[in-house]
Design a protein around this motif. Structure first.
Motif, PDB file in Angstrom:
ATOM      1  N   LEU A  57     -19.115  35.962 -43.287  1.00 17.20           N
ATOM      2  CA  LEU A  57     -17.995  37.149 -43.704  1.00 17.20           C
ATOM      3  C   LEU A  57     -16.953  36.142 -44.601  1.00 17.20           C
ATOM      4  O   LEU A  57     -16.174  36.656 -45.501  1.00 17.20           O
ATOM      5  N   VAL A  58     -16.665  34.901 -44.206  1.00 17.27           N
ATOM      6  CA  VAL A  58     -15.654  34.064 -44.788  1.00 17.27           C
ATOM      7  C   VAL A  58     -16.445  33.058 -45.903  1.00 17.27           C
ATOM      8  O   VAL A  58     -15.566  32.377 -46.514  1.00 17.27           O
ATOM      9  N   SER A  59     -17.624  33.106 -46.149  1.00 15.99           N
ATOM     10  CA  SER A  59     -18.148  32.131 -46.862  1.00 15.99           C
ATOM     11  C   SER A  59     -17.872  32.172 -48.374  1.00 15.99           C
ATOM     12  O   SER A  59     -17.737  31.263 -49.246  1.00 15.99           O
ATOM     13  N   PRO A 101     -20.910  25.838 -33.412  1.00 19.68           N
ATOM     14  CA  PRO A 101     -20.952  25.008 -34.705  1.00 19.68           C
ATOM     15  C   PRO A 101     -22.343  25.312 -35.430  1.00 19.68           C
ATOM     16  O   PRO A 101     -22.571  25.313 -36.645  1.00 19.68           O
ATOM     17  N   LEU A 102     -23.350  25.438 -34.579  1.00 19.58           N
ATOM     18  CA  LEU A 102     -24.755  25.602 -35.031  1.00 19.58           C
ATOM     19  C   LEU A 102     -24.951  27.052 -35.924  1.00 19.58           C
ATOM     20  O   LEU A 102     -25.276  26.946 -36.906  1.00 19.58           O
ATOM     21  N   GLY A 103     -24.255  28.055 -35.331  1.00 17.54           N
ATOM     22  CA  GLY A 103     -24.178  29.202 -36.135  1.00 17.54           C
ATOM     23  C   GLY A 103     -23.375  29.207 -37.137  1.00 17.54           C
ATOM     24  O   GLY A 103     -23.411  29.742 -38.177  1.00 17.54           O
ATOM     25  N   LEU A 104     -22.161  28.717 -37.346  1.00 19.57           N
ATOM     26  CA  LEU A 104     -21.159  28.520 -38.170  1.00 19.57           C
ATOM     27  C   LEU A 104     -21.821  27.738 -39.390  1.00 19.57           C
ATOM     28  O   LEU A 104     -21.613  28.202 -40.517  1.00 19.57           O
ATOM     29  N   GLY A 105     -22.474  26.763 -39.137  1.00 16.59           N
ATOM     30  CA  GLY A 105     -23.260  26.040 -40.481  1.00 16.59           C
ATOM     31  C   GLY A 105     -24.458  26.840 -40.992  1.00 16.59           C
ATOM     32  O   GLY A 105     -24.335  26.815 -42.052  1.00 16.59           O
ATOM     33  N   ALA A 106     -25.005  27.322 -40.069  1.00 18.87           N
ATOM     34  CA  ALA A 106     -26.222  28.250 -40.517  1.00 18.87           C
ATOM     35  C   ALA A 106     -25.929  29.446 -41.518  1.00 18.87           C
ATOM     36  O   ALA A 106     -26.128  29.756 -42.584  1.00 18.87           O
ATOM     37  N   GLY A 107     -24.669  30.005 -41.276  1.00 19.23           N
ATOM     38  CA  GLY A 107     -24.463  31.067 -41.955  1.00 19.23           C
ATOM     39  C   GLY A 107     -23.699  30.929 -43.257  1.00 19.23           C
ATOM     40  O   GLY A 107     -24.104  31.452 -44.447  1.00 19.23           O
ATOM     41  N   ALA A 108     -23.174  29.632 -43.418  1.00 19.60           N
ATOM     42  CA  ALA A 108     -22.444  29.144 -44.804  1.00 19.60           C
ATOM     43  C   ALA A 108     -23.616  28.784 -45.663  1.00 19.60           C
ATOM     44  O   ALA A 108     -23.671  29.114 -46.789  1.00 19.60           O
ATOM     45  N   VAL A 109     -24.579  28.100 -44.973  1.00 16.00           N
ATOM     46  CA  VAL A 109     -25.676  27.590 -45.810  1.00 16.00           C
ATOM     47  C   VAL A 109     -26.699  28.960 -46.319  1.00 16.00           C
ATOM     48  O   VAL A 109     -27.034  28.976 -47.567  1.00 16.00           O
ATOM     49  N   ASP A 110     -26.894  30.065 -45.572  1.00 20.62           N
ATOM     50  CA  ASP A 110     -27.719  31.135 -45.825  1.00 20.62           C
ATOM     51  C   ASP A 110     -26.934  31.777 -47.010  1.00 20.62           C
ATOM     52  O   ASP A 110     -27.498  32.017 -47.906  1.00 20.62           O
ATOM     53  N   MET A 342     -24.441  43.182 -51.014  1.00 15.77           N
ATOM     54  CA  MET A 342     -25.210  41.900 -50.457  1.00 15.77           C
ATOM     55  C   MET A 342     -24.504  41.513 -49.287  1.00 15.77           C
ATOM     56  O   MET A 342     -25.221  41.145 -48.121  1.00 15.77           O
ATOM     57  N   GLY A 343     -23.197  41.265 -49.079  1.00 12.72           N
ATOM     58  CA  GLY A 343     -22.355  40.688 -48.206  1.00 12.72           C
ATOM     59  C   GLY A 343     -22.638  41.638 -46.986  1.00 12.72           C
ATOM     60  O   GLY A 343     -22.661  41.167 -45.852  1.00 12.72           O
ATOM     61  N   TYR A 344     -22.510  43.007 -47.202  1.00 12.45           N
ATOM     62  CA  TYR A 344     -22.717  43.929 -46.103  1.00 12.45           C
ATOM     63  C   TYR A 344     -23.814  44.023 -45.530  1.00 12.45           C
ATOM     64  O   TYR A 344     -24.135  43.781 -44.286  1.00 12.45           O
ATOM     65  N   GLN A 345     -25.012  43.688 -46.305  1.00 10.78           N
ATOM     66  CA  GLN A 345     -26.396  43.639 -45.897  1.00 10.78           C
ATOM     67  C   GLN A 345     -26.694  42.326 -44.766  1.00 10.78           C
ATOM     68  O   GLN A 345     -27.167  42.488 -43.849  1.00 10.78           O
TER      69      GLN A 345
END
Length: 410
Positions: A57-59, A101-110, A342-345
Motif C-alpha cells: 500500500l505504501v510502495s 520484516p520478511l513480509g515488508l521486504g517481499a511486498g516492496a519487491v513484488d 492494479m494496486g487494489y488487486q
C-alpha cells in the motif's frame, strides 16, 4: 543493457519466491520443535502476508522517492535478515518478530518489480517474471527437504536460504546504476509507441469515474482474492495434509509440495510463449479448469500417487492465471485507472494470502486437516465463477459500447 537488467530482475524474483514456500515445507518439523499448535503456522503466515499488504500500500510513494533499484536492494536485505532471524529464533515470539520484516521486504519487491516490468518491458515478460518466482518457490522446499531429511535441522535450511538472499543483495548493490539507464532506454521506447495502441476504454467518460465504480472491478478483485487463497493454502498446508492424512514422511511431503511449485514454474515459462498466440482471458479460463481438475484429484479418496498428480495439476493450472490477470488490467478497465486498480488487486490478493490459509488452519485444528482438499475445490470454483461472470459482463459492456458508437455514427 535492458536485457542485462531484466536478468537482474529475474534473479530478484527468484529471491522473492524462495521464502514463500519455506514455512509450509518446514512446519511439520518446526511444530514439534516448538511444541506449537497446528494453526500457529497460519498465524505466522498471516503476519508475513499482513506486513506484505502494508508494504504494498505504501510502495508507490516509497518507489517514487527512492527508485526501484534502491528499494529492491533494501527489501532483499530485509528478507535476508529476517530469514537469518528464523534460523536463530529461540521461541515462537521471535518467529513472529522476524515475520514482519520478511513480509515488508517481499511486498516492496513484488509491487516495485511488477510495476517496473509492466511499464518498461513487453507483455510476455510478465509470465516469465512470475515463472522465475516459481523457480525460487520450487527451490525453497527442495533445499529445506535436504536439511530436514539429513543430519541437519530446519534451522540450517533457513540459514542456507538467507545466504542466497545476501548474495543477491550484493549483486543488486553493484548493479544499481543499471536501473536508471534501463529506465531512460525504456522510456525512449515507450515514447515511440503507436497511437493506435491506446486502450479503447480510455475515453472522456472514463476520466471522471472512480476506479471502484468501473463495472467489473469488484469481480476482478474477487478473482484475485480466491486465486491467492488457493495458491497460498496449497503451499502452506500441503505438507501437513500429506503427512497427517496420507501418512508420508515430512521430507517426502516437502518434495511433493516443491513439485506443486514446479508446476507453476514450468506452466508460466510455457505461458510466456503461448501469449503470442492466445488471449489472456482464454489462458485464464483454461488454467482455472485445469486447477479445478487437480483439486478434484485431491478431494477424491484415491491412493497417494493421485495426490502427487493433483498437486502438479493444480500448479500447472494456476500458472497462467495471475500474470494474465495482471496484464489484462489495462485492457479490461483502461490505462487511465489501471495503476490504481492494479494496486487494489495486489492488496486484495495479499488479503487472500493473509486470511484464507489461517482460516483453514483454525478450522482444521478444531476438526481435521482432511478438509484441505475440500477447501481447495471451493476456492478454485469461486475463482472460476467470478472470472467467468466478469468475462460475461465485459463482453456485454463491449457490445453495448459498440452499439452506442455505431448509433452516433448513423
Amino acid at each position: 543493457m535492458a536485457i542485462f537488467l531484466l536478468v537482474i530482475i529475474y534473479l530478484a524474483f527468484i529471491s522473492l519466491g524462495l521464502p514463500d514456500s519455506l514455512l509450509g515445507a518446514a512446519w511439520p518439523v518446526m511444530q514439534s520443535d516448538y511444541g506449537a499448535q497446528l494453526e500457529t503456522a497460519g498465524f505466522l503466515f498471516m503476519m508475513i502476508a499482513g506486513s506484505t499488504i502494508i508494504s504494498s500500500l505504501v510502495s508507490g510513494k516509497v518507489l517514487e522517492r527512492f527508485g526501484t533499484g534502491n528499494v529492491t536492494s533494501v527489501s532483499c536485505f530485509m528478507t535476508a535478515g529476517a530469514l537469518l532471524g528464523f534460523h536463530f529464533a529461540p521461541s515462537l515470539v521471535w518467529l513472529v518478530i522476524c515475520a514482519i520484516p520478511l513480509g515488508l521486504g517481499a511486498g516492496a519487491v513484488d509491487s516495485g518489480l511488477n510495476n517496473y516490468v509492466a511499464a518498461h518491458y513487453k507483455a510476455h515478460h510478465m509470465s516469465w517474471l512470475h515463472c522465475f518466482w516459481g523457480v525460487g518457490a520450487t527451490l525453497g522446499p527442495i533445499i529445506m527437504a535436504q536439511f530436514i531429511s539429513g543430519q541437519h535441522s530446519w534451522r540450517s535450511g533457513y540459514l542456507a536460504i538467507a545466504g542466497i538472499q545476501f548474495a543477491l543483495v550484493v549483486i543488486l548493490f553493484f548493479t544499481l546504476p543499471l536501473w536508471n539507464r534501463g529506465t531512460e532506454n525504456s522510456n525512449t521506447a515507450s515514447n515511440e509507441e503507436p497511437e493506435n495502441s491506446k486502450d479503447a476504454f480510455d475515453n472522456e467518460d472514463a476520466q471522471h469515474v472512480k476506479p471502484l465504480q468501473i463495472k467489473g472491478v469488484k469481480l476482478a478483485l474477487m478473482s484475485f482474492l480466491f486465486y491467492c487463497g488457493v495458491e497460498a493454502t496449497m503451499g502452506l498446508w500441503g505438507s501437513s495434509f500429506l503427512v497427517n492424512v496420507k501418512d508420508l514422511p515430512a521430507a517426502v511431503a516437502a518434495q511433493w509440495v516443491s513439485l506443486y511449485y514446479a508446476g507453476i514454474t514450468i506452466g508460466r515459462f510455457i505461458t510466456g510463449f503461448i501469449t503470442f498466440k492466445m488471449s489472456n482471458h482464454t489462458l485464464i479460463r483454461i488454467g482455472q479448469i485445469i486447477a479445478l481438475a487437480g483439486a478434484a484429484l485431491l478431494f477424491l479418496p484415491l491412493p497417494s500417487t493421485f495426490s502427487l498428480v493433483g498437486f502438479i495439476t493444480v500448479g500447472l493450472g494456476l500458472a497462467p492465471i495471475f500474470p494474465c490477470m495482471l496484464h489484462e488490467t489495462p485492457i479490461r478497465f483502461g490505462k487511465k485507472h489501471s495503476q490504481t486498480i492494479m494496486g487494489y488487486q495486489m492488496a486484495v490478493a495479499y488479503t487472500g494470502s493473509t486470511f484464507m490459509p489461517p482460516l483453514l488452519g483454525f478450522i482444521a485444528s478444531h476438526s481435521t486437516i482432511g478438509i484441505f482438499p475440500l477447501c481447495i475445490v471451493v476456492f478454485v470454483a469461486a475463482m472460476f465463477l467470478s472470472s467467468e461472470k466478469l468475462n460475461h459482463l465485459l463482453k456485454k459492456n463491449d457490445l453495448l459500447t459498440r452499439h452506442e458508437s455505431s448509433s452516433k455514427v448513423l
